[in-house]
Design an enzyme around this catalytic site. Structure first.
Site, PDB file in Angstrom:
ATOM      1  CB  ALA A  66      46.687 153.536  97.736  1.00 26.24           C
ATOM      2  CB  SER A 117      47.524 162.187  98.816  1.00 23.82           C
ATOM      3  OG  SER A 117      47.546 161.246  97.770  1.00 23.82           O
ATOM      4  CG  ASN A 118      47.678 156.875  99.463  1.00 18.94           C
ATOM      5  OD1 ASN A 118      48.391 156.536  98.541  1.00 18.94           O
ATOM      6  ND2 ASN A 118      46.346 156.876  99.382  1.00 18.94           N
ATOM      7  CB  CYS A 119      53.421 156.592 100.378  1.00 21.65           C
ATOM      8  SG  CYS A 119      53.751 157.574 101.821  1.00 21.65           S
TER       9      CYS A 119
END
Ligand code: C5P
Length: 218
Positions: free
Chosen positions: A90, A23-25
């Protein structure tokens, strides 16, 4: 004029087994602020949210998704009734080639994870655009403008919102953002540091102004 906004927010999660994922932030704050700002202006809003820890703004219809493929399916389903698509999510660029239905054992885990590219959601729904207004985001580390200009054209957008997410006051988790709005008409507006709620209001105002122009031209 009352419009229907379809907004995506947050990250996507690309599972390799039931408990592990890529995943991402992203926290979803910018997308949720956009949904709230559009409702405050009297618009209808459908918010497609990846896994985030944020409450649903009052008056917003929320659709929860996990992966990029689920987000694509939700966008395709809800775009039909939308006048505006704002892709602030995102979206993870890659997903594991193989997804295990049960927890992978440490001793049998392959040392290399094989990935395949996720579909580009904006690219996939581009043929459905018609008179709809499409807004994208370019979150980059460093000067975001060159990449934002490229994505504005490549993804066939009306507006791209560029920001440098390496800045502590303008990153994913911050309550503030410092963005530049780049329109397909060449107009560029760099906004000072402001709360995400205020940035969201400016983007909604931009969409309303663009829509008024479209109607004038018809
Ligand atoms: O990740 P990237 O910088 O290319 O994102 C630019 C825009 O494209 C964003 O608005 C993002 O939501 C969208 N995007 C998408 N599908 C993807 C990746 C990004 O629609 N798979």
């Amino acid at each position: 004029m009352r419009m229907h906004f379809l907004v995506t927010a947050g990250p996507t999660r690309e599972h390799l087994d039931p408990i592990r994922f890529i995943s991402n932030c992203s926290t979803g704050k910018m997308g949720f602020a956009l949904a709230e700002a559009a409702v405050a202006r009297g618009h209808d809003v459908t918010l497609v949210a990846g896994p985030v820890a944020l409450p649903t703004p009052a008056g917003v219809t929320r659709v929860d998704v996990v992966s990029a493929c689920e987000m694509l399916a939700a966008v395709q389903r809800h775009l039909v009734v939308a006048d505006v698509l704002i892709m602030s999510a995102a979206v993870a660029d890659w997903r594991p080639l193989v997804v295990s239905g049960s927890k992978l054992k440490k001793r049998t885990m392959p040392p290399v994870l094989e990935l395949i590219p996720n579909p580009d959601i904006l690219g996939a729904v581009a043929p459905l655009k018609g008179a709809r207004i499409f807004v994208g985001f370019a979150a980059e580390t460093g000067d975001p403008l060159p990449e934002a200009r490229r994505k504005l054209v490549d993804k066939g957008l009306d507006l791209i919102v560029a920001n440098d997410v390496s800045q502590p006051d303008a990153g994913f988790a911050a309550d503030t953002n410092r963005v530049t709005l780049l329109g397909s008409d060449g107009a560029t507006e760099t906004l000072p540091l402001m709360r995400k709620a205020e940035v969201a209001a400016r983007i909604v105002a931009w969409v309303e102004a663009r829509c008024a122009l479209y109607l004038q031209d018809r």
